[in-house]
Design a protein around this motif. Sequence first.
Motif, short mmCIF file in Angstrom:
data_model
loop_
_atom_site.label_atom_id
_atom_site.label_comp_id
_atom_site.label_asym_id
_atom_site.label_seq_id
_atom_site.Cartn_x
_atom_site.Cartn_y
_atom_site.Cartn_z
N PHE A 66 0.81 -1.22 0.00
CA PHE A 66 0.00 0.00 0.00
C PHE A 66 0.84 1.27 0.00
O PHE A 66 0.29 2.37 -0.04
N GLU A 67 2.16 1.13 0.09
CA GLU A 67 3.04 2.29 0.29
C GLU A 67 2.80 3.39 -0.73
O GLU A 67 2.80 4.58 -0.39
N ASP A 68 2.60 3.02 -1.98
CA ASP A 68 2.43 4.03 -3.03
C ASP A 68 1.12 4.78 -2.92
O ASP A 68 0.93 5.80 -3.57
N HIS A 69 0.19 4.27 -2.09
CA HIS A 69 -1.13 4.90 -1.99
C HIS A 69 -1.35 5.65 -0.68
O HIS A 69 -2.34 6.38 -0.56
N ALA A 75 -1.29 14.11 -2.16
CA ALA A 75 -0.87 14.41 -3.53
C ALA A 75 -2.02 15.00 -4.34
O ALA A 75 -1.82 15.93 -5.14
N ILE A 76 -3.22 14.47 -4.15
CA ILE A 76 -4.39 14.98 -4.88
C ILE A 76 -4.65 16.44 -4.53
O ILE A 76 -4.92 17.27 -5.41
N VAL A 77 -4.56 16.77 -3.26
CA VAL A 77 -4.80 18.15 -2.83
C VAL A 77 -3.68 19.07 -3.32
O VAL A 77 -3.95 20.18 -3.81
N LEU A 78 -2.46 18.63 -3.25
CA LEU A 78 -1.34 19.46 -3.69
C LEU A 78 -1.38 19.70 -5.20
O LEU A 78 -0.95 20.77 -5.66
N SER A 105 -10.30 2.73 -4.85
CA SER A 105 -11.70 3.10 -4.63
C SER A 105 -12.47 2.00 -3.92
O SER A 105 -13.61 2.19 -3.52
N GLY A 106 -11.83 0.82 -3.79
CA GLY A 106 -12.50 -0.32 -3.18
C GLY A 106 -13.41 -1.04 -4.14
O GLY A 106 -14.04 -2.05 -3.78
N ARG A 129 -2.75 -1.50 12.00
CA ARG A 129 -1.72 -0.76 11.29
C ARG A 129 -2.33 0.13 10.21
O ARG A 129 -1.86 1.24 9.96
N VAL A 130 -3.38 -0.35 9.57
CA VAL A 130 -4.07 0.48 8.57
C VAL A 130 -4.67 1.70 9.24
O VAL A 130 -4.61 2.82 8.71
N MET A 131 -5.23 1.51 10.44
CA MET A 131 -5.79 2.65 11.18
C MET A 131 -4.70 3.64 11.58
O MET A 131 -4.89 4.86 11.53
N GLU A 132 -3.54 3.13 11.97
CA GLU A 132 -2.41 4.00 12.30
C GLU A 132 -2.00 4.83 11.10
O GLU A 132 -1.73 6.03 11.21
N GLN A 133 -1.92 4.19 9.95
CA GLN A 133 -1.52 4.91 8.75
C GLN A 133 -2.57 5.95 8.37
O GLN A 133 -2.25 7.04 7.92
#
Length: 213
Positions: A66-69, A75-78, A105-106, A129-133
């Motif tokens: 998932f690192e790239d996401h 990135a979208i906002v910037l 998008s799931g 860990r997903v929640m932490e991220q």
Amino acid sequence: MRDGTGLRERKKQQTRRVISEAAIAMFLERGFDQVSVTDVAAAADVSKMTVFNYFPTKEDLVLHRFEDHFDDVVAIVLNRKPGESALGALRRHFLAGLDRHDVTSGLNDDEQVLAFQRMVMSAPSLRFRVMEQAARTVDALAAVLAEQTGAELGDITPRVAASQLCSIRIELVRENVRRLVAGEKADYVHADAVTAAQRAFALLEDGLGDYCV
């Protein structure tokens, strides 16, 4: 010297890929909690220490996919269009992702993708860990919003906005994944997913529609 450095780097990447592929295959077959790092090392034909050199924790063997996401929202906002709000950019991007059946998008019912989703959902440590991220993503987006709006130190607005914008995506993705894992097809769910996304973003329009334009 340059060739030697390049060769070493390629070997490192190859070792990392071998370890990762061995781990994911075993996790999908037996379940994340039923496979140890020792099992992964044996399958990849490396030492346990080598596994930890590339992946500091067992969970990293999965979450590096998932690192790239992780920084997509920032990135979208910037990179949004001139005059476009943060909310508008995230809504546009998410709806486009639904149309592409993008994994983020799931709404992707490829069987390997769904198997991966089931694995993450069934392992408490991975969910944590997903929640932490997700919390780190809120922090990163809040920092960007604070900088771009010139918010004063102590102003809670950027963090509240970041939390709401991130939460929308999380809940929409979660619902899409839930339906696909239950057996529905992405093409069938698509119309409902678009309607849900439009409604979710509309709920924030009054408060954040012109925020961070």
